[in-house]
Design an enzyme around this catalytic site. Sequence first.
Site, short mmCIF file in Angstrom:
data_model
loop_
_atom_site.label_atom_id
_atom_site.label_comp_id
_atom_site.label_asym_id
_atom_site.label_seq_id
_atom_site.Cartn_x
_atom_site.Cartn_y
_atom_site.Cartn_z
N CYS A 271 0.83 -1.11 0.20
CA CYS A 271 0.00 0.02 0.08
C CYS A 271 0.86 1.28 0.33
CB CYS A 271 -1.09 -0.15 1.12
SG CYS A 271 -2.21 1.14 1.38
N ASP B 100 -9.35 -3.76 -6.86
CA ASP B 100 -8.68 -2.75 -5.82
C ASP B 100 -9.47 -1.23 -6.11
OD1 ASP B 100 -7.09 -0.80 -4.57
OD2 ASP B 100 -5.55 -1.82 -4.89
N HIS C 63 -7.84 -4.62 -2.69
CA HIS C 63 -6.71 -3.76 -2.05
C HIS C 63 -6.42 -4.79 -0.79
CE1 HIS C 63 -4.06 -0.46 -1.89
NE2 HIS C 63 -4.18 -0.38 -0.51
#
Length: 209
Positions: free
Chosen positions: A96, A143, A176
Site C-alpha cells: 500500500c 482494488d 486492496h
Amino acid sequence: MANEAKPCPCDIGDRMDYGGLGQEVQIEHIKAYVVKPSSASYKAIIVIQDIFGWQLPNTRYMADMLAASGYIEVDAVLRYLKEQCGAKHIGAVGFCWGGVATHYLALQYPEIKAGVSVYGIVREREDRYDLKTPTLFIFGEKDDVIPLDLVSVLEAKLKEKCTVDYQVKIFLGQTHGFVHRKREDINPSDKPYIQEARTDMLNWLKKYM
C-alpha cells in the site's frame, strides 16, 4: 483519519493474531522491527509497511516469512543494513503506502537489487517509469484504490520507457490488501491468490538478489 463517509482504504482484511519472531530495535531516531534467518546471510530486505506501521501483526508475519527464506529483514535504512547486518545485496518490499515508497526507491537507488511494490504506485512524478531497480508490481483486479486503467497506463509506459526488468501482475477478483491483510485460513477462496502472490514476491527477490 478514516471516517464512515470515506473509510481508510488500508483498513480492510483481517488482523492476524501473531507476535513475531524478531525484535524491536532503535536505529538512530527510528524504531524498527528486525528478524534474521536461522543461518548467516548477506542479503537483506527492507519491508515498508502500510499506514498501520510495523507494529501490525500482519506486517511482522510478512517480515518473518521473508526471513525464513534466507533474508535479513528490517524496516530501516540502507546504512544500518550494510554496517550492522553485513548486507551486501539489499531489496525492498512494500505494501500500500509502502508499495509507493518501494516504487520511489526503485526510481532513486540503483543499489537496491530488487523491488516488489504490492498495490502501490507513484502517480505524480514525471520520471516514475524510469526504474533503476528490477521491480515487480502486484495489484488486485477489484482494488478500489488503484483502478485498472491506472495499472494499464503504468504497464504501457514501463514498456515504452523502462530499461530494467519489470513485471506488472493483476490478480483476478482480489481487493486492496489481499497479500498481507487476508488470512488464508478464513478466506479459502482467496488462498490460492494469496499464496501465488507471496510466491511471486519471493521468486522475484531470489532472481535478482
